[in-house]
Structure formats: C-alpha cells, structure tokens
Design a protein around this motif. Sequence first.
Motif, PDB file in Angstrom:
ATOM      1  N   ASP A  47      47.520 -24.729   7.783  1.00  0.00           N
ATOM      2  CA  ASP A  47      47.668 -23.715   8.808  1.00  0.00           C
ATOM      3  C   ASP A  47      48.737 -22.943   9.137  1.00  0.00           C
ATOM      4  O   ASP A  47      48.853 -21.962   9.222  1.00  0.00           O
ATOM      5  CB  ASP A  47      46.912 -24.033   9.954  1.00  0.00           C
ATOM      6  N   ASP A  48      49.930 -23.795   9.273  1.00  0.00           N
ATOM      7  CA  ASP A  48      51.144 -23.359   9.569  1.00  0.00           C
ATOM      8  C   ASP A  48      51.817 -22.326   8.599  1.00  0.00           C
ATOM      9  O   ASP A  48      52.315 -21.158   8.622  1.00  0.00           O
ATOM     10  CB  ASP A  48      52.104 -24.284   9.793  1.00  0.00           C
ATOM     11  N   LEU A  49      51.664 -22.743   7.239  1.00  0.00           N
ATOM     12  CA  LEU A  49      51.920 -21.869   6.202  1.00  0.00           C
ATOM     13  C   LEU A  49      51.086 -20.742   6.234  1.00  0.00           C
ATOM     14  O   LEU A  49      51.807 -19.858   5.681  1.00  0.00           O
ATOM     15  CB  LEU A  49      51.901 -22.586   4.713  1.00  0.00           C
ATOM     16  N   ALA A  50      49.960 -20.905   6.242  1.00  0.00           N
ATOM     17  CA  ALA A  50      48.979 -19.559   6.167  1.00  0.00           C
ATOM     18  C   ALA A  50      49.491 -18.314   7.445  1.00  0.00           C
ATOM     19  O   ALA A  50      49.632 -17.366   7.088  1.00  0.00           O
ATOM     20  CB  ALA A  50      47.630 -20.065   6.475  1.00  0.00           C
ATOM     21  N   ALA A  51      49.905 -19.003   8.589  1.00  0.00           N
ATOM     22  CA  ALA A  51      50.233 -18.238   9.544  1.00  0.00           C
ATOM     23  C   ALA A  51      51.576 -17.537   9.379  1.00  0.00           C
ATOM     24  O   ALA A  51      51.861 -16.556   9.611  1.00  0.00           O
ATOM     25  CB  ALA A  51      50.487 -19.129  10.887  1.00  0.00           C
ATOM     26  N   LEU A  52      52.309 -18.116   8.239  1.00  0.00           N
ATOM     27  CA  LEU A  52      53.688 -17.466   7.671  1.00  0.00           C
ATOM     28  C   LEU A  52      53.426 -16.468   6.708  1.00  0.00           C
ATOM     29  O   LEU A  52      54.300 -16.200   5.957  1.00  0.00           O
ATOM     30  CB  LEU A  52      54.670 -18.536   7.486  1.00  0.00           C
ATOM     31  N   ASP A  53      51.916 -16.578   6.236  1.00  0.00           N
ATOM     32  CA  ASP A  53      51.742 -16.033   5.056  1.00  0.00           C
ATOM     33  C   ASP A  53      52.511 -16.265   3.769  1.00  0.00           C
ATOM     34  O   ASP A  53      52.870 -15.549   3.083  1.00  0.00           O
ATOM     35  CB  ASP A  53      51.858 -14.361   5.250  1.00  0.00           C
ATOM     36  N   LEU A  54      52.510 -17.636   3.608  1.00  0.00           N
ATOM     37  CA  LEU A  54      53.072 -18.177   2.372  1.00  0.00           C
ATOM     38  C   LEU A  54      52.078 -18.424   1.556  1.00  0.00           C
ATOM     39  O   LEU A  54      50.960 -18.777   1.712  1.00  0.00           O
ATOM     40  CB  LEU A  54      54.000 -19.379   2.804  1.00  0.00           C
ATOM     41  N   ARG A  55      52.463 -18.333   0.070  1.00  0.00           N
ATOM     42  CA  ARG A  55      51.665 -18.554  -0.959  1.00  0.00           C
ATOM     43  C   ARG A  55      51.340 -20.229  -0.958  1.00  0.00           C
ATOM     44  O   ARG A  55      52.245 -20.849  -0.831  1.00  0.00           O
ATOM     45  CB  ARG A  55      52.248 -18.136  -2.215  1.00  0.00           C
ATOM     46  N   PRO A  56      50.072 -20.219  -1.517  1.00  0.00           N
ATOM     47  CA  PRO A  56      49.809 -21.919  -1.696  1.00  0.00           C
ATOM     48  C   PRO A  56      50.560 -22.482  -3.147  1.00  0.00           C
ATOM     49  O   PRO A  56      50.784 -21.472  -3.895  1.00  0.00           O
ATOM     50  CB  PRO A  56      48.363 -21.816  -1.557  1.00  0.00           C
ATOM     51  N   ALA A  57      50.717 -23.786  -2.836  1.00  0.00           N
ATOM     52  CA  ALA A  57      51.073 -24.293  -4.257  1.00  0.00           C
ATOM     53  C   ALA A  57      50.121 -24.555  -4.913  1.00  0.00           C
ATOM     54  O   ALA A  57      48.868 -24.559  -4.725  1.00  0.00           O
ATOM     55  CB  ALA A  57      51.546 -25.766  -3.730  1.00  0.00           C
ATOM     56  N   LEU A  58      50.414 -24.361  -6.397  1.00  0.00           N
ATOM     57  CA  LEU A  58      49.471 -24.769  -7.537  1.00  0.00           C
ATOM     58  C   LEU A  58      48.984 -26.078  -7.322  1.00  0.00           C
ATOM     59  O   LEU A  58      47.866 -26.273  -7.606  1.00  0.00           O
ATOM     60  CB  LEU A  58      50.242 -24.650  -8.840  1.00  0.00           C
ATOM     61  N   ALA A  59      49.726 -26.798  -7.048  1.00  0.00           N
ATOM     62  CA  ALA A  59      49.247 -28.339  -6.841  1.00  0.00           C
ATOM     63  C   ALA A  59      50.134 -29.096  -5.851  1.00  0.00           C
ATOM     64  O   ALA A  59      51.247 -28.843  -5.564  1.00  0.00           O
ATOM     65  CB  ALA A  59      49.421 -29.001  -8.112  1.00  0.00           C
ATOM     66  N   GLU A  60      49.365 -30.095  -5.089  1.00  0.00           N
ATOM     67  CA  GLU A  60      49.978 -30.725  -4.148  1.00  0.00           C
ATOM     68  C   GLU A  60      49.542 -32.374  -4.132  1.00  0.00           C
ATOM     69  O   GLU A  60      48.819 -32.807  -3.543  1.00  0.00           O
ATOM     70  CB  GLU A  60      49.475 -30.469  -2.579  1.00  0.00           C
ATOM     71  N   PRO A  61      50.235 -32.891  -5.384  1.00  0.00           N
ATOM     72  CA  PRO A  61      49.994 -34.302  -5.816  1.00  0.00           C
ATOM     73  C   PRO A  61      50.566 -35.455  -4.488  1.00  0.00           C
ATOM     74  O   PRO A  61      51.488 -35.109  -3.570  1.00  0.00           O
ATOM     75  CB  PRO A  61      50.703 -34.859  -6.764  1.00  0.00           C
ATOM     76  N   THR A  62      49.411 -36.269  -4.197  1.00  0.00           N
ATOM     77  CA  THR A  62      49.757 -37.240  -2.940  1.00  0.00           C
ATOM     78  C   THR A  62      50.294 -38.368  -3.307  1.00  0.00           C
ATOM     79  O   THR A  62      50.224 -39.014  -4.700  1.00  0.00           O
ATOM     80  CB  THR A  62      48.629 -37.239  -2.232  1.00  0.00           C
ATOM     81  N   ALA A  63      50.979 -39.152  -2.484  1.00  0.00           N
ATOM     82  CA  ALA A  63      51.512 -40.385  -2.642  1.00  0.00           C
ATOM     83  C   ALA A  63      50.116 -41.350  -3.229  1.00  0.00           C
ATOM     84  O   ALA A  63      50.212 -42.055  -4.218  1.00  0.00           O
ATOM     85  CB  ALA A  63      52.408 -41.202  -1.644  1.00  0.00           C
ATOM     86  N   THR A  64      49.013 -41.466  -2.333  1.00  0.00           N
ATOM     87  CA  THR A  64      48.064 -42.326  -2.274  1.00  0.00           C
ATOM     88  C   THR A  64      47.460 -41.861  -3.666  1.00  0.00           C
ATOM     89  O   THR A  64      46.610 -42.829  -4.376  1.00  0.00           O
ATOM     90  CB  THR A  64      47.132 -42.063  -1.040  1.00  0.00           C
ATOM     91  N   GLY A  65      47.293 -40.541  -4.149  1.00  0.00           N
ATOM     92  CA  GLY A  65      46.760 -40.322  -5.674  1.00  0.00           C
ATOM     93  C   GLY A  65      47.424 -40.703  -6.751  1.00  0.00           C
ATOM     94  O   GLY A  65      46.972 -40.512  -7.663  1.00  0.00           O
ATOM     95  N   SER A  66      48.654 -40.910  -6.412  1.00  0.00           N
ATOM     96  CA  SER A  66      49.660 -41.282  -7.658  1.00  0.00           C
ATOM     97  C   SER A  66      50.170 -42.791  -7.691  1.00  0.00           C
ATOM     98  O   SER A  66      50.832 -43.244  -8.520  1.00  0.00           O
ATOM     99  CB  SER A  66      51.034 -40.482  -7.276  1.00  0.00           C
ATOM    100  N   ILE A  67      49.547 -43.677  -7.061  1.00  0.00           N
ATOM    101  CA  ILE A  67      49.635 -45.250  -6.793  1.00  0.00           C
ATOM    102  C   ILE A  67      49.819 -45.773  -8.284  1.00  0.00           C
ATOM    103  O   ILE A  67      50.485 -46.341  -8.697  1.00  0.00           O
ATOM    104  CB  ILE A  67      49.031 -45.829  -5.918  1.00  0.00           C
TER     105      ILE A  67
END
Length: 163
Positions: free
Chosen positions: A95-115
């Motif tokens: 929400d904060d990034l959207a409020a700043l009108d920033l482009r989203p990342a192509l991907a956001e890998p997570t630590a839990t998803g990379s165990i």
Amino acid sequence: MWLHDTARRAVVPFEPGVVVRLYTCGITPYDATHLGHAATYVTFDVLQRRLADRGHEVRYVRNITDVDDSILGKAREIGVPFMDLAADEMDNFHDDLAALDLRPALAEPTATGSIRAMLDLIGRLEAGGHTYTVEGTTFFDISTYCDFGSISGYDEATMLGHA
C-alpha cells in the motif's frame, strides 16, 4: 549513465543490454515501513523508469525476509502467528509503495518460500567442506574461499573489525 563498480574500484560507464536485471533487498515485514525504505525504492523506481524510457526491458526483483528473529519476537509480543504478521505488514508495504506510485517488482521471493533451496545450498556447501557448525548453527567458512572480500576491497583485518 556512470556507476561505481566496487569490484574494479572505479566509476565506469553503465552499458546494459536490451534487458536490465535489477535486484534490491526487500523488507523484513515486522513493523511499519519508514522513510529509509521509501528512499531505497524510490531510487530504484527512478532508475527503472529511466531505463524503460531509454528502451530497456527492466526485470526488477526484490526479496522479502518473511521469517526472522525480529518477526518472531514481534509476533510473540503481540500474540499473532508470525506468518500473519508478515502478511499484514507486506500488505501495508505494498500500500505504501502504491501511494508513492512506484512500479511493482516482477517478483518478490520470500525466505519461507526459499527454504528448500537454502537447505540444498547449505548441503552442497557442507559437502564441499565450506561450512562449520557452532552450537547447532552452520556458518560459511570464509577461509575456504580465497576471493572472499574481493568485491568490497577490504582486507581480512578490516572485515574482522566489522564482524
């Protein structure tokens, strides 16, 4: 555009191909984001927009450390499951990034998803003799990697001083 290349210790021209890959460390989502986060992501957003304006395809990835001592402690403190806390703070972050009108990342890998991948890497490092264990915690043995510190340019004494 010119960038400082730490490996070469020089300011060099940035001459990207058609596709430019960018990576930044993301947040550890245990509390509200702050201006330091905004400064980082606004900077990378400006860079992405400039590269796109120059005709480049930008592939931007930002990791999320969604399990960490700070998340576990805060979750215990407020009495919620740590994954719920991380998910709520990630929603706030987006929400904060959207409020700043920033482009989203192509991907956001997570630590839990990379165990699984982390365990695989640790296993390969162990098998190659590149780790040591102290009180149940496994560490990378920098003495087995002769180029350790080469990008930073720090000598061993300086690196140990920062430990």
